[in-house]
Write a protein that holds these residues in place. Structure first.
Motif, PDB file in Angstrom:
ATOM      1  N   ILE A 291      72.940  10.672 -55.299  1.00 53.59           N
ATOM      2  CA  ILE A 291      73.667  11.282 -54.190  1.00 53.59           C
ATOM      3  C   ILE A 291      73.313  12.766 -54.098  1.00 53.59           C
ATOM      4  O   ILE A 291      73.060  13.292 -53.011  1.00 53.59           O
ATOM      5  N   GLY A 292      73.245  13.442 -55.268  1.00 49.25           N
ATOM      6  CA  GLY A 292      72.837  14.841 -55.290  1.00 49.25           C
ATOM      7  C   GLY A 292      71.457  14.998 -54.673  1.00 49.25           C
ATOM      8  O   GLY A 292      71.212  15.907 -53.872  1.00 49.25           O
ATOM      9  N   LEU A 293      70.579  14.094 -55.030  1.00 48.52           N
ATOM     10  CA  LEU A 293      69.219  14.157 -54.498  1.00 48.52           C
ATOM     11  C   LEU A 293      69.203  13.958 -52.982  1.00 48.52           C
ATOM     12  O   LEU A 293      68.510  14.655 -52.255  1.00 48.52           O
ATOM     13  N   MET A 294      70.011  12.983 -52.526  1.00 48.35           N
ATOM     14  CA  MET A 294      70.066  12.743 -51.082  1.00 48.35           C
ATOM     15  C   MET A 294      70.516  14.011 -50.369  1.00 48.35           C
ATOM     16  O   MET A 294      69.986  14.372 -49.316  1.00 48.35           O
ATOM     17  N   GLY A 302      78.585  13.118 -43.832  1.00 41.64           N
ATOM     18  CA  GLY A 302      78.877  11.912 -43.058  1.00 41.64           C
ATOM     19  C   GLY A 302      77.885  10.789 -43.343  1.00 41.64           C
ATOM     20  O   GLY A 302      78.269   9.632 -43.462  1.00 41.64           O
ATOM     21  N   GLN A 303      76.618  11.157 -43.483  1.00 38.29           N
ATOM     22  CA  GLN A 303      75.608  10.121 -43.734  1.00 38.29           C
ATOM     23  C   GLN A 303      75.808   9.466 -45.095  1.00 38.29           C
ATOM     24  O   GLN A 303      75.676   8.257 -45.247  1.00 38.29           O
ATOM     25  N   ILE A 304      76.125  10.287 -46.101  1.00 36.32           N
ATOM     26  CA  ILE A 304      76.347   9.726 -47.443  1.00 36.32           C
ATOM     27  C   ILE A 304      77.561   8.815 -47.414  1.00 36.32           C
ATOM     28  O   ILE A 304      77.532   7.701 -47.935  1.00 36.32           O
ATOM     29  N   PHE A 305      78.614   9.297 -46.774  1.00 33.48           N
ATOM     30  CA  PHE A 305      79.827   8.483 -46.708  1.00 33.48           C
ATOM     31  C   PHE A 305      79.516   7.144 -46.035  1.00 33.48           C
ATOM     32  O   PHE A 305      79.864   6.082 -46.539  1.00 33.48           O
ATOM     33  N   LYS A 306      78.822   7.203 -44.918  1.00 32.14           N
ATOM     34  CA  LYS A 306      78.523   6.001 -44.153  1.00 32.14           C
ATOM     35  C   LYS A 306      77.714   5.010 -45.002  1.00 32.14           C
ATOM     36  O   LYS A 306      77.998   3.815 -45.039  1.00 32.14           O
ATOM     37  N   LEU A 307      76.741   5.535 -45.706  1.00 29.67           N
ATOM     38  CA  LEU A 307      75.870   4.693 -46.527  1.00 29.67           C
ATOM     39  C   LEU A 307      76.670   3.935 -47.582  1.00 29.67           C
ATOM     40  O   LEU A 307      76.568   2.717 -47.715  1.00 29.67           O
ATOM     41  N   PHE A 308      77.491   4.669 -48.324  1.00 32.65           N
ATOM     42  CA  PHE A 308      78.199   4.035 -49.435  1.00 32.65           C
ATOM     43  C   PHE A 308      79.367   3.185 -48.966  1.00 32.65           C
ATOM     44  O   PHE A 308      79.666   2.153 -49.554  1.00 32.65           O
ATOM     45  N   PHE A 309      80.010   3.622 -47.895  1.00 32.79           N
ATOM     46  CA  PHE A 309      81.134   2.842 -47.398  1.00 32.79           C
ATOM     47  C   PHE A 309      80.630   1.527 -46.789  1.00 32.79           C
ATOM     48  O   PHE A 309      81.209   0.470 -47.017  1.00 32.79           O
ATOM     49  N   THR A 310      79.536   1.605 -46.057  1.00 34.69           N
ATOM     50  CA  THR A 310      78.973   0.383 -45.472  1.00 34.69           C
ATOM     51  C   THR A 310      78.549  -0.580 -46.577  1.00 34.69           C
ATOM     52  O   THR A 310      78.731  -1.790 -46.465  1.00 34.69           O
ATOM     53  N   GLU A 311      78.002  -0.035 -47.644  1.00 36.31           N
ATOM     54  CA  GLU A 311      77.621  -0.891 -48.765  1.00 36.31           C
ATOM     55  C   GLU A 311      78.845  -1.634 -49.305  1.00 36.31           C
ATOM     56  O   GLU A 311      78.800  -2.839 -49.546  1.00 36.31           O
ATOM     57  N   GLY A 312      79.952  -0.897 -49.464  1.00 33.42           N
ATOM     58  CA  GLY A 312      81.186  -1.520 -49.945  1.00 33.42           C
ATOM     59  C   GLY A 312      81.653  -2.619 -49.004  1.00 33.42           C
ATOM     60  O   GLY A 312      82.057  -3.696 -49.442  1.00 33.42           O
ATOM     61  N   LEU A 313      81.579  -2.344 -47.710  1.00 36.44           N
ATOM     62  CA  LEU A 313      81.997  -3.354 -46.732  1.00 36.44           C
ATOM     63  C   LEU A 313      81.102  -4.586 -46.803  1.00 36.44           C
ATOM     64  O   LEU A 313      81.583  -5.717 -46.735  1.00 36.44           O
ATOM     65  N   ARG A 379      84.338  10.744 -52.416  1.00 35.46           N
ATOM     66  CA  ARG A 379      83.999  11.621 -53.524  1.00 35.46           C
ATOM     67  C   ARG A 379      82.502  11.918 -53.533  1.00 35.46           C
ATOM     68  O   ARG A 379      82.078  13.057 -53.694  1.00 35.46           O
ATOM     69  N   ALA A 380      81.722  10.854 -53.338  1.00 35.79           N
ATOM     70  CA  ALA A 380      80.267  11.013 -53.340  1.00 35.79           C
ATOM     71  C   ALA A 380      79.839  11.982 -52.246  1.00 35.79           C
ATOM     72  O   ALA A 380      79.017  12.875 -52.450  1.00 35.79           O
ATOM     73  N   ALA A 381      80.444  11.800 -51.071  1.00 33.39           N
ATOM     74  CA  ALA A 381      80.035  12.608 -49.932  1.00 33.39           C
ATOM     75  C   ALA A 381      80.376  14.082 -50.155  1.00 33.39           C
ATOM     76  O   ALA A 381      79.660  14.972 -49.720  1.00 33.39           O
ATOM     77  N   ARG A 382      81.491  14.337 -50.860  1.00 38.92           N
ATOM     78  CA  ARG A 382      81.957  15.707 -51.032  1.00 38.92           C
ATOM     79  C   ARG A 382      81.309  16.407 -52.213  1.00 38.92           C
ATOM     80  O   ARG A 382      81.476  17.611 -52.398  1.00 38.92           O
ATOM     81  N   LEU A 383      80.594  15.656 -53.019  1.00 41.51           N
ATOM     82  CA  LEU A 383      80.027  16.179 -54.251  1.00 41.51           C
ATOM     83  C   LEU A 383      79.179  17.426 -54.016  1.00 41.51           C
ATOM     84  O   LEU A 383      78.418  17.503 -53.059  1.00 41.51           O
ATOM     85  N   PRO A 385      76.016  19.333 -54.561  1.00 42.47           N
ATOM     86  CA  PRO A 385      74.699  18.767 -54.904  1.00 42.47           C
ATOM     87  C   PRO A 385      74.205  19.202 -56.281  1.00 42.47           C
ATOM     88  O   PRO A 385      73.608  18.401 -56.996  1.00 42.47           O
ATOM     89  N   ILE A 386      74.476  20.446 -56.659  1.00 37.76           N
ATOM     90  CA  ILE A 386      74.023  20.930 -57.965  1.00 37.76           C
ATOM     91  C   ILE A 386      74.673  20.134 -59.092  1.00 37.76           C
ATOM     92  O   ILE A 386      74.012  19.634 -60.000  1.00 37.76           O
ATOM     93  N   GLU A 387      76.007  19.990 -58.991  1.00 33.45           N
ATOM     94  CA  GLU A 387      76.716  19.241 -60.039  1.00 33.45           C
ATOM     95  C   GLU A 387      76.249  17.792 -60.057  1.00 33.45           C
ATOM     96  O   GLU A 387      76.067  17.193 -61.113  1.00 33.45           O
ATOM     97  N   ALA A 388      76.035  17.254 -58.874  1.00 32.35           N
ATOM     98  CA  ALA A 388      75.594  15.862 -58.803  1.00 32.35           C
ATOM     99  C   ALA A 388      74.221  15.693 -59.455  1.00 32.35           C
ATOM    100  O   ALA A 388      73.987  14.752 -60.199  1.00 32.35           O
ATOM    101  N   LEU A 389      73.340  16.651 -59.191  1.00 30.80           N
ATOM    102  CA  LEU A 389      71.990  16.546 -59.748  1.00 30.80           C
ATOM    103  C   LEU A 389      71.992  16.660 -61.263  1.00 30.80           C
ATOM    104  O   LEU A 389      71.142  16.098 -61.938  1.00 30.80           O
ATOM    105  N   HIS A 390      72.938  17.440 -61.798  1.00 36.84           N
ATOM    106  CA  HIS A 390      72.987  17.622 -63.242  1.00 36.84           C
ATOM    107  C   HIS A 390      73.742  16.517 -63.959  1.00 36.84           C
ATOM    108  O   HIS A 390      73.781  16.477 -65.173  1.00 36.84           O
ATOM    109  N   ASN A 391      74.345  15.627 -63.180  1.00 37.65           N
ATOM    110  CA  ASN A 391      75.115  14.536 -63.779  1.00 37.65           C
ATOM    111  C   ASN A 391      74.182  13.609 -64.548  1.00 37.65           C
ATOM    112  O   ASN A 391      73.116  13.249 -64.085  1.00 37.65           O
ATOM    113  N   GLU A 392      74.595  13.268 -65.758  1.00 34.75           N
ATOM    114  CA  GLU A 392      73.733  12.357 -66.551  1.00 34.75           C
ATOM    115  C   GLU A 392      74.256  10.945 -66.467  1.00 34.75           C
ATOM    116  O   GLU A 392      75.350  10.667 -66.806  1.00 34.75           O
TER     117      GLU A 392
END
Ligand SMILES: Nc1ncnc2c1ncn2[C@@H]1O[C@H](COP(=O)(O)OP(=O)(O)OP(=O)(O)O)[C@@H](O)[C@H]1O
Ligand SMILES: [Mg+2]
Lengths: 392, 222
Positions: A291-294, A302-313, A379-383, A385-392
């Motif tokens: 997600i950080g990379l995206m 909005g795009q990240i939210f849409k992607l992950f929410f649609t996947e859930g649906l 949560r993903a959408a609001r992340l 990007p720096i913190e997301a990228l450093h997430n292991e």
């Protein structure tokens, strides 16, 4: 490449995760479907059984009226009887349209016990849906066979083939010859498994001369049923119950068995729900770096939210549909299980497809799936990007 | 093209404050090829993240394409980042469930670009990976993965390419290939800022910046 190919390839290439998530939803959907379908099926089955009785009130001898009526419904030893004259007394009560005296018992044939019901011909007026091939058994030792009984007898007995043939049955140790003069068309109720005869014949072979087990009463005005019951109970030794009360009592009896089955299903529902939430959330948390990379490559919130929410649906929907199919199969199994626990069951299968069950079984798990995708997707959408990228 | 005015970045965790970057001013022109060196913890990545609009400075101003970044809202920042900046990371950061082609198409998808597939194929050819288009990252070597990441970074034709230790996970032979790819890209006019631990290599870049304790220690044109 569009959102659906991204999601499809993602799900396909994370097989285990996807299967787990879909299975979770499917279990919840299946459990919910069986739950609602069985309950619906049971209730509608019982309701149609009540309507098949054609009467609103049943008069029996004083004692335990529910026991008497249970015998009427499922067969067995008659606890107490009434004099036949009670029928005429009841006919004089205001609001009564008809009073039909009945005798219930059983005979042995082909090494099995078969219920036999004695009735007056005019009771046919209360059963307009009956289609008789041949005629009503007015004469002595004449009988009318339910459709299933007729089919079984003609296949297995050797002596009975068609209307006019005689069957030799055993009642209380004595041989009795009965002439089949009619066959009742299929009704989808317990009538298909019964044998009918006129009142006098039934009284004779069952050793109940001048007695009746019950009188089924039809009324003009359902609102005045309490008054009618009071009138009936003025007759000595007679007690009256409404068919609705009897059904209520029977339903209470079977509730215990239902509760057991339903508890198992509710547990499945909860496990399915929690499992789904967990898998959905994990599958998004696992991909925090993606997600950080995206975001670093220009994806908007909005795009990240849409992607992950649609996947859930998508997961929820696939799981919901699969679960529905499994649930339909399971509720047929549930019908068999219920039948083995509960003695009073509608003749029709309680596992038949119910639109309400289909609707609920799709909406609720898909709702759970959507909800459990919603939080991590936000949560993903609001992340950051720096913190997301450093997430292991 | 790119300007930093007295930029400071302080990371605070409770009462602890880390000055990752202190009062740093820097200007990079269109077409520059800048190597960033310095000991570990000197603030190189922090600097890159601020230039790349992934992180905001605590104080000071960042200008990209003559726009003051602090004036932009989230949507505008996102758009500016998407249109002007390409990122390359030490760990490649390809999406494991996507093929090389799909990884390159991703920024085009987010930008809503037309003909994404054709454009992505052109980019893969550009980095010499047209034969690997349908491979998943797990089916590629480190060098191939980084080439894919470079193709992805170039997808929206950024004017600035930011690479934070792009060869840190590669052997020296593969690293050399990647460097020559960067030189080619720079010759075509793209500004490149690259963090590296390879001092010798950095000395061959037209410009070398040395960081120490969050400050700009040296800024050499070569
Ligand atoms: N998110 C953060 N929270 C707190 N401190 C941070 C954070 N990111 C970096 N730092 C600190 O800021 C300083 C500079 O870090 P930075 O990552 O910019 O160094 P670097 O020059 O890139 O080092 P390396 O060569 O090891 O990658 C370090 O002291 C680091 O511990
Ligand atoms: Mg670093």
């Amino acid at each position: 490449m569009n959102i659906l190919t991204i999601i499809r390839d993602g799900l396909r290439r994370r097989k285990i995760r996807s299967i787990l998530a879909i299975a979770g939803i499917a279990i919840a959907a299946a459990a919910l479907y069986s739950l609602v379908a069985l309950k619906e099926g049971y209730e509608s089955g019982m309701r149609s059984e009540i309507e098949n009785m054609g009467a609103q009130i049943i008069a029996v001898a004083k004692g335990c009226p529910y026991e008497a009526v249970a015998v009427i419904m499922i067969g067995g030893q008659v606890p107490a009887t009434l004099p036949q004259s009670v029928t005429d007394d009841i006919r004089k009560i205001p609001n009564v349209i008809s009073a039909s005296p009945n005798v219930y018992g059983a005979y042995q044939y082909l090494n099995l016990s078969h219920p036999v019901i004695g009735m007056e011909k005019n009771e046919l007026d209360a059963k307009p849906w009956w289609k008789i091939q041949g005629r009503f058994p007015e004469g002595e030792n004449e009988v009318l066979l339910g459709s299933v009984e007729a089919a079984v007898f003609s296949e297995k007995s050797g002596e009975y083939r068609k209307i006019g043939d005689v069957i030799t049955v055993i009642v209380s140790g004595k041989k009795v010859a009965l002439t089949v003069v009619g066959i009742l068309g299929a009704t989808g109720s317990k009538d298909d498994y019964s044998t009918f005869t006129n009142l006098a014949t039934a009284q004779k072979i069952l050793n109940l001369k001048g007695r009746v087990v019950s009188v089924s009463v039809r009324v003009r005005d359902i609102g005045k049923i309490p008054d009618t019951i009071a009138g009936i109970e003025k007759i000595p030794d007679v007690q009256a119950v409404t068919v609705a009360q009897v059904m209520g009592t029977i339903q209470n009896l079977v509730k215990a068995a239902q509760t057991m089955l339903f508890t198992v299903m509710i547990i499945a529902l909860i496990i399915g729900g929690i499992g789904t939430m967990n898998t959905m959330m994990m599958s998004i948390f696992e991909r925090t770096r993606e997600i950080g990379l995206m975001k670093a490559t220009g994806a908007s919130t909005g795009q990240i939210f849409k992607l992950f929410f649609t996947e859930g649906l998508a997961i929820s929907f696939i799981g919901g549909v699969l679960g529905l199919a499994a649930g339909a199969a399971a509720s047929l199994g549930g019908d068999v299980i219920l039948r083995s626990i509960v003695s009073v069951m509608p003749t029709t299968s309680v596992g038949k497809i119910s639109p309400l069950a289909v609707g609920l079984a799709l909406m609720f798990p898909v709702g759970i799936g959507a909800l459990s995708a919603l939080y991590p997707a936000v949560r993903a959408a609001r992340l950051n990007p720096i913190e997301a990228l450093h997430n292991e | 093209m790119l300007k930093l005015n007295n930029v400071t970045k302080i990371y605070s965790r409770g009462s602890e404050h880390v000055h990752a970057v202190r009062d740093l001013s820097l200007e990079i022109a269109q077409g520059d090829y800048v190597g960033v060196v310095g000991p570990s913890g000197s603030g190189k990545s922090t600097l890159m993240n601020m230039i790349g609009l992934l992180d905001a400075p605590t104080a000071g101003d960042v200008f990209i394409a003559d726009r003051r970044v602090t004036d932009l809202d989230g949507r505008q920042l996102n758009r500016l980042r998407r249109e002007t900046i390409g990122f390359i990371f030490q760990q490649f950061l390809l999406i494991p469930t996507m093929t090389a082609l799909q990884n390159v198409m991703l920024p085009l998808y987010f930008a809503g670009a037309a003909d994404a597939k054709q454009k992505a194929m052109v980019l893969l050819r550009r980095v010499g990976l047209e034969k690997r288009a349908e491979h998943l990252p797990s089916q590629m070597s480190g060098g191939e993965m980084q080439r894919t990441a470079i193709a992805r970074a170039l997808a929206n034709k950024p004017r600035i390419l930011l690479a934070d230790e792009p060869t840190g996970n590669l052997d020296s032979k593969t690293a050399d290939d990647i460097y020559s790819l960067f030189s080619e890209i720079n010759r075509e006019g793209t500004t490149i800022v690259m963090v590296t631990h390879n001092q010798d290599l950095a000395s061959t870049f037209p410009r070398k910046i040395t960081m120490r304790d969050g400050r700009l220690e040296k800024n050499e044109k070569q």
